[in-house]
Design an enzyme around this catalytic site. Structure first.
Site, PDB file in Angstrom:
ATOM      1  CD  GLU A 241      -2.979  -1.263   2.191  1.00 43.63           C
ATOM      2  OE1 GLU A 241      -2.724  -0.773   3.295  1.00 43.63           O
ATOM      3  OE2 GLU A 241      -4.078  -1.797   1.891  1.00 43.63           O
ATOM      4  CG  ASP A 320      -7.339  -5.705   4.866  1.00 48.24           C
ATOM      5  OD1 ASP A 320      -6.883  -5.950   5.977  1.00 48.24           O
ATOM      6  OD2 ASP A 320      -7.451  -4.549   4.414  1.00 48.24           O
ATOM      7  CD  GLU A 348      -9.712  -1.598   8.021  1.00 45.09           C
ATOM      8  OE1 GLU A 348      -8.785  -2.202   8.581  1.00 45.09           O
ATOM      9  OE2 GLU A 348      -9.594  -1.065   6.899  1.00 45.09           O
TER      10      GLU A 348
HETATM   11  C1  GCV Z   1      -2.377   0.154   8.524  1.00 43.09           C
HETATM   12  C2  GCV Z   1      -5.962  -2.221   5.455  1.00 43.09           C
HETATM   13  C3  GCV Z   1      -6.384  -1.017   6.246  1.00 43.09           C
HETATM   14  C4  GCV Z   1      -5.243  -0.040   6.427  1.00 43.09           C
HETATM   15  C5  GCV Z   1      -4.060  -0.783   7.083  1.00 43.09           C
HETATM   16  C6  GCV Z   1      -3.698  -1.970   6.207  1.00 43.09           C
HETATM   17  C7  GCV Z   1      -2.572  -2.797   6.815  1.00 43.09           C
HETATM   18  O1  GCV Z   1      -5.693  -1.884   4.145  1.00 43.09           O
HETATM   19  O2  GCV Z   1      -7.476  -0.406   5.624  1.00 43.09           O
HETATM   20  O3  GCV Z   1      -5.696   1.001   7.253  1.00 43.09           O
HETATM   21  O4  GCV Z   1      -2.960   0.081   7.230  1.00 43.09           O
HETATM   22  O5  GCV Z   1      -4.817  -2.796   6.064  1.00 43.09           O
HETATM   23  O6  GCV Z   1      -2.883  -3.795   7.449  1.00 43.09           O
HETATM   24  O7  GCV Z   1      -1.412  -2.455   6.647  1.00 43.09           O
END
Ligand code: GCV
Length: 614
Positions: A241, A320, A348
């Site tokens: 990411e 995820d 989340e």
């Molecule tokens: C910390 C997902 C979440 C992100 C998180 C990522 C990760 O994409 O939306 O907020 O980033 O996972 O686990 O690195």
């Protein structure tokens, strides 16, 4: 005066121990004395056994109780004894020790005080670019973590932004003071680091094979361990990411991880390398890339290449932290790599600590496909924050408590864990406690019914990840598609499709690949199916989707009634009821949006003639 919300668990049985306790064993003695006094028990004899480490043993003879343990084992023994007494159970027999030696809590806290995916308020230790905390609250938190055996805390977000690397540089003395505050509870600190950090110090590259880069990290690690001798290690999110990583230099993740691992190895440190690597800039038109395949494809060829002090931290499912995912095949396949299992307490995708979602049943289910011995450590993304109730919803504390229990013993019984949490937290009559525990036990299945069906996932509102948006991610970059059309829905992940299923060991591959044997809850994760597909009970797929959504809302309505009938103390009662109202509104919204979406696409009426909006 600030209300100490978390007087629950063991803390409610004693006064806060003196801050003078320097080691876990000192703390154990104080906790025990205070706790026993509060419970009207005589204080057991204790014996510190050097070399026992985290082990402890409680023995009862001649009407005497003796607790022996190492450092911090004695602390765990004291907590185990007090827990048993407070829950009206016999203390655990024989010499005990935790199944996993490293039981981490990963905090996605940013230096400015915000918390990524945090639903409990701001950070408990960061504000305005600095470390700031309330010692009494940190002591409460340390005691809570110690009492369930969490022994490592990664203090900052894996997305190391806005100068957070300063934590292991100019802010190091402050970090050392925080480490001191957690030390009496057997909790060691860790920090997330930025792979590209040498570039900020005038080095022309962050290439892991460049000797100057490796030397830079060694000097950094030496400074960290000089300031905090029991520091547990670094956590890294690389090439994930948009985070920097070894791919920039044409290096593998084993090369990147090992370089950092060698910097921390002389200090006994761990290097936790996250395996959350996938193409986050996918074209939705591209059917040849299937995101769940990414971790296995990236890391399986590197199996056996990581240094001994590297832990490869893998999310429990291949996507995820969705409501319903199969186990990540990387966790099954990589037998020559030390793996850490990552779960997410922060809700989340599972209701933002507004909707009830108790995780112990999910972790128990995970062991049906993931033998506990496949992983060497566990990590949970924290659900903590600075609000009065440090977990947002007062019942979300059960997930932190439960995580500690499963990290200590992955074969824990989820119901027993939730009963213990309820007993330690609320003085409810037995029937009410059972009703609360029943509600928690069912909460995930209920949430699953009113949200995305049968393993599809990702129908949440993009970005915020709360509330329905069936096509929110459908034409986006994140590789999260269900490709519903008027005839069918889901991705074919069999050998004839994306081939994802072939990443599993044969038995699981065969189980998932066949619609006759694939668990129904995962059907649309593995298969693309027409709406008139017959489920095992004879209903059509579309009818099952409608039914689940109606049932899910009805179950939340019943949960709301149950909740209202419980004599919970204030302010928990009011807060839980307030959140339940929000959950009910959320569930109704999900039901109507998802049912309408599939009704519009398929044109199929509900066999029971219920109202579906248009
Ligand atoms: C910390 C997902 C979440 C992100 C998180 C990522 C990760 O994409 O939306 O907020 O980033 O996972 O686990 O690195």
């Amino acid at each position: 005066m600030k209300r100490e919300k978390w007087r629950g668990w063991l803390t409610r049985f004693g006064e806060a121990p003196s801050a003078e306790a320097g080691s876990p064993s000192d703390m154990a003695l104080l906790e025990l004395a205070n706790g026993c006094a509060a419970l009207g028990l005589s204080v057991p004899e204790t014996r510190l056994c050097p070399g026992w480490g985290e082990d402890f043993e409680i023995s009862l003879s001649d009407c005497r109780v003796r607790i022996a343990g190492g450092d911090p084992g004695l602390l765990y023994g004291a907590y185990a004894y007090l827990t048993a007494m407070a829950c009206g159970e016999a203390p655990p027999a024989g010499r005990r020790h935790p199944y996993y030696p490293l039981r981490m809590l990963d905090c996605w806290d940013n230096l400015d005080g915000s918390v990524e995916r945090g639903y409990s308020g701001r950070s408990l230790w960061f504000e305005g670019g600095a470390l700031r905390w309330d010692p009494a609250r940190i002591a409460t938190l340390g005691r809570l973590l110690g009492s369930v055996g969490v022994n490592a805390l990664c203090v900052n977000n894996v997305n190391v932004r806005d100068g957070a690397q300063a934590l292991i540089e100019e802010l190091l003395p402050e970090l050392a003071r925080l480490a001191e505050a957690f030390r009496p509870f057997g909790v060691r600190l860790m920090a997330s680091v930025d792979f590209s950090q040498p570039l900020m110090h005038g080095l022309p590259t962050a290439d892991p094979l460049d000797p100057d880069v490796a030397a830079w990290w060694r000097v950094r690690a030496d400074a960290v361990w000089a300031a905090i001798p029991d520091f547990a290690g670094f956590v890294v999110k690389a090439d994930s990411e948009h985070r920097p990583g070894p791919f920039t230099y044409g290096r593998t993740h084993a090369e990147g991880a090992n370089m950092l691992a060698r910097a921390v190895a002389p200090h006994g440190g761990k290097l936790v390398w996250r395996a959350f690597v996938y193409d986050c800039a996918q074209d939705w038109r591209d059917h040849s890339t299937d995101r769940p395949k990414a971790a296995y494809d990236t890391y399986m060829p590197l199996d056996g290449q990581f240094d001994d002090n590297v832990l490869l931290q893998v999310k429990h499912g291949p996507y995820d932290f969705q409501v319903r995912e199969p186990v990540s095949p990387a966790l099954l396949g990589m037998r020559d790599t030390a793996l850490a299992l990552e779960v997410q307490l922060a809700q989340e995708y599972t209701g933002h600590q507004i909707d009830l979602y108790a995780m112990p049943p999910m972790w128990a289910e995970l062991r049906e496909t993931l033998p506990p011995e496949n992983v060497r450590a566990v990590a949970a993304v924290s659900n903590l924050g600075r609000d009065d109730c440090m977990t947002g919803h007062p019942f979300a504390a059960a997930n932190l408590f439960g995580y500690g229990r499963f990290a200590w013993d992955p074969m824990s019984d989820p119901r027993r864990v939730l009963v213990q949490w309820a007993k330690l937290t609320y003085a409810l009559p037995e029937a009410q406690r059972d009703a609360l525990v029943d509600m928690l036990m069912d909460s995930r299945a209920v949430y699953e019914k009113y949200t995305a069906p049968l393993g599809l996932n990702w129908m949440v509102r993009p970005g915020v990840h709360y509330g329905p948006s069936p096509e929110g991610y459908e034409y986006d970059l994140w590789g999260t598609y269900h490709r519903a059309d008027r005839n069918a829905v889901g991705i074919d992940r069999t050998a004839a499709g994306t081939g994802y299923v072939c990443q599993y060991p044969d038995a699981l591959r065969d189980l998932y690949a066949d619609t006759d044997t694939c668990p129904e809850k995962l059907l649309l994760f593995f298969h693309r199916l027409p709406y008139d597909f017959r489920m095992r009970d004879g209903r059509t797929l579309i009818q099952r989707i409608y039914d689940d959504h109606f049932e899910g809302v009805e179950q939340v309505e019943r949960m709301a009634e149950t909740l209202a009938s419980l004599d919970l103390p204030e302010p928990d009662r009011t807060e839980a009821l307030r959140r339940m109202d929000m959950q009910l509104a959320n569930a109704r919204e999900w039901r109507d949006v998802i049912n309408t979406y599939f009704h519009r696409l398929s044109g199929v009426e509900d066999a029971r003639g219920r109202k579906i909006y248009q």
